[in-house]
Write a protein that holds these residues in place. Sequence first.
Motif, short mmCIF file in Angstrom:
data_model
loop_
_atom_site.label_atom_id
_atom_site.label_comp_id
_atom_site.label_asym_id
_atom_site.label_seq_id
_atom_site.Cartn_x
_atom_site.Cartn_y
_atom_site.Cartn_z
N ARG A 119 0.83 -1.21 0.00
CA ARG A 119 0.00 0.00 0.00
C ARG A 119 0.86 1.26 0.00
O ARG A 119 0.52 2.25 -0.66
CB ARG A 119 -0.93 -0.02 1.22
CG ARG A 119 -1.98 -1.11 1.16
CD ARG A 119 -2.97 -0.98 2.30
NE ARG A 119 -3.86 -2.12 2.35
CZ ARG A 119 -4.79 -2.30 3.29
NH1 ARG A 119 -4.95 -1.39 4.24
NH2 ARG A 119 -5.55 -3.37 3.27
N ASP A 122 2.02 1.75 -3.49
CA ASP A 122 0.96 2.30 -4.33
C ASP A 122 0.76 3.79 -4.06
O ASP A 122 0.49 4.58 -4.98
CB ASP A 122 -0.35 1.55 -4.10
CG ASP A 122 -0.29 0.10 -4.59
OD1 ASP A 122 0.64 -0.23 -5.36
OD2 ASP A 122 -1.17 -0.69 -4.18
N ASP A 123 0.88 4.19 -2.80
CA ASP A 123 0.75 5.60 -2.45
C ASP A 123 1.90 6.40 -3.06
O ASP A 123 1.72 7.53 -3.52
CB ASP A 123 0.72 5.76 -0.93
CG ASP A 123 0.14 7.09 -0.49
OD1 ASP A 123 -0.64 7.68 -1.26
OD2 ASP A 123 0.46 7.54 0.62
N ARG A 126 1.22 7.09 -6.61
CA ARG A 126 0.23 8.16 -6.78
C ARG A 126 0.84 9.53 -6.57
O ARG A 126 0.59 10.47 -7.34
CB ARG A 126 -0.92 7.94 -5.79
CG ARG A 126 -1.99 9.02 -5.81
CD ARG A 126 -3.00 8.81 -4.70
NE ARG A 126 -2.40 8.90 -3.37
CZ ARG A 126 -2.17 10.07 -2.77
NH1 ARG A 126 -2.47 11.22 -3.35
NH2 ARG A 126 -1.62 10.07 -1.56
N ALA A 127 1.65 9.68 -5.53
CA ALA A 127 2.28 10.96 -5.19
C ALA A 127 3.62 10.64 -4.56
O ALA A 127 3.67 10.26 -3.38
CB ALA A 127 1.40 11.77 -4.24
#
Length: 472
Positions: A119, A122-123, A126-127
């Motif tokens: 996770r 994945d974060d 994203r940023a």
Amino acid sequence: MAAQDGFAGPILHFRGCDASGVRLAAVTVRPEGAAPPGPLEAGSGAVAPVLLAGVAGLSVWRHDFALRADEAGYRLDGRDHSVVTRLDGDIRIAFVSCNGEENGDLDRDSAERNLMWARLRDDHARAPFALLLQGGDQIYADEATQGHPLSEGWPKNVPDHPSGADLDDLTRHLQRRFAERYLMVLAAEGCADLFASVPSLSVWDDHDICDGWGSLPESCTRSAVGQALFAVARQMYLLFQHGATDADVPALFLDPAGGNLGWRRDLPGVTLWAPDLRSERCRDRVMGPAGWTAVESLQPTGDHVFMVSSVPLLGPRLSLMETLMMAIPRMQHYEDDLRDQWQSHAHRDEWRRMLEQVLRMRQAAPVTILSGEIHLATRADMGPDATLIRQLVASGISHRAPPKGYARALGLFAGLGDAPLPGHPIRIRPLPGQRHRYVAERNFLTLDRRDGQWQAVWHLEHSGSTPPLALD
């Protein structure tokens, strides 16, 4: 590549930054005898690797390089890796701790173990994060002592007079066992891509050595076996968590002699620092002269100070719990765990001393303490609004959470409060959006600076992300 193949990396380590860009070190691990990594390619040219160490059948290589603020990353062995190089505006920092478990960590299902790492990855996609802060217990080395005659009974049974040859054999055994754990972490799916793109800054805690190091009886820790264990743990901590050897210590840590491994780094507008709460620890102290000299001479700069304390600095009245539990024979085996805390009777004077130093730094800028260690998520405040100090605890990125009943009971106990410094009460607070003071879920923390203002978000395994908490 798989950890069992003896390959890992690149693993980025943050060395510093200035207006021109960032300074980094990339560590790559190969089996002994395998071809070294190729040159690292960045905008400034190609950088050849340097052999840092040969240990436990492995060769550990390092590329030292810099990236300009207008560069997007680097290339190594045919793969491109992006890196955040602009640190003077909006940036993101991730904080994790407690990456493992005491028993059977090598045998856990990788997808389950590294769920929160996936996770976090994945974060990052994203940023992107500019920095990964690791707050202690990056590995759980508790089982590393097993399988050798000198350390099989650690810490209850320790040989009195082992021979030099047997100690050398123990050292090699421990090096293999520590390296196995580090490679399992550094090459794990969900982690490896992050480590290649987000530079780390790490501080160690007890499980990076052994459970309760420094709070165990000194007949154990000062024994020949205990000193061999500490020496190997320190060697591996420097190598795998800082990409360093003893030769690098004066440039990387506040104590150039290396007796204490506390560090400081400055980003635009930010001072990051971490005291080392393990190297000088014994049952009656948390830090020795080198550690306290470093803390008391530290002068922060910038608009915000982040302190990484491997053991929570702001906590409930654990000294009261310590008194109660020591009166119950069946509970006395928890003594080492309680003595590990700042709030222990044994460390209360040092606790006040550290709190006073943090208050001194608060005169220059807002101070936020980042901590792990307790396998729960929580936060705390100290003092009146004029000198408010915040603490954010994110603990257990892979260590499974304790029962919810334990978290609720600890929350009730925390309601008693504490004020070790007059006029500066400590209050344990629920996370934003949560009812209870402690959350029993695996978790990590993200810190975002947007338009000059910092905010924090906890990412919880089952409850999801909390609403942001403003820090300024």
